[in-house]
Design a protein around this motif. Sequence first.
Motif, mmCIF file in Angstrom:
data_model
loop_
_atom_site.group_PDB
_atom_site.id
_atom_site.type_symbol
_atom_site.label_atom_id
_atom_site.label_comp_id
_atom_site.label_asym_id
_atom_site.label_seq_id
_atom_site.Cartn_x
_atom_site.Cartn_y
_atom_site.Cartn_z
ATOM 1 N N GLY A 61 0.824 -1.207 0.000
ATOM 2 C CA GLY A 61 0.000 0.000 0.000
ATOM 3 C C GLY A 61 0.856 1.254 0.000
ATOM 4 N N GLY A 62 1.915 1.255 0.773
ATOM 5 C CA GLY A 62 2.844 2.390 0.788
ATOM 6 C C GLY A 62 3.508 2.594 -0.560
ATOM 7 N N VAL A 64 2.256 1.770 -3.481
ATOM 8 C CA VAL A 64 1.234 2.267 -4.408
ATOM 9 C C VAL A 64 1.031 3.767 -4.193
ATOM 10 C CG1 VAL A 64 -1.244 2.171 -4.965
ATOM 11 C CG2 VAL A 64 0.071 0.046 -4.704
ATOM 12 N N ILE A 65 0.961 4.184 -2.945
ATOM 13 C CA ILE A 65 0.800 5.614 -2.653
ATOM 14 C C ILE A 65 2.010 6.407 -3.176
ATOM 15 C CG2 ILE A 65 0.722 7.314 -0.778
ATOM 16 C CD1 ILE A 65 -0.971 5.205 0.767
ATOM 17 N N ALA A 66 3.196 5.895 -2.944
ATOM 18 C CA ALA A 66 4.400 6.577 -3.412
ATOM 19 C C ALA A 66 4.433 6.644 -4.935
ATOM 20 C CB ALA A 66 5.639 5.858 -2.884
ATOM 21 N N ASN A 68 1.869 6.682 -6.968
ATOM 22 C CA ASN A 68 0.851 7.631 -7.397
ATOM 23 C C ASN A 68 1.340 9.065 -7.273
ATOM 24 O OD1 ASN A 68 -1.165 5.944 -8.318
ATOM 25 N ND2 ASN A 68 -2.124 5.732 -6.303
ATOM 26 N N LYS A 69 2.131 9.339 -6.244
ATOM 27 C CA LYS A 69 2.643 10.690 -6.040
ATOM 28 C C LYS A 69 3.682 11.033 -7.116
ATOM 29 C CE LYS A 69 1.654 11.282 -1.206
ATOM 30 N NZ LYS A 69 2.125 11.782 0.070
#
Length: 71
Positions: A61-62, A64-66, A68-69
């Motif tokens: 999850g981390g 994926v968030i990174a 996306n940023k």
Amino acid sequence: MSSAFYDTHEAVKRFKAAGFTDEQAEALTDNMRAAITKDLATKADLANLERRMMMALIAVGGLVIAANKLL
């Protein structure tokens, strides 16, 4: 090692009642006991696996968030 219960005395009695010799009944029972108790997961094993899976999901999850940023 697992704490699975296998009543070897009862198994030997049943094999002997079915016509097995003492040696055959004991050998088969011993082999079955080893197979049944080998590599079984305990509650602690499952809890540890669940913890590791949750950690892996959090890490993904981390990532994926990174990612996306960065996009």
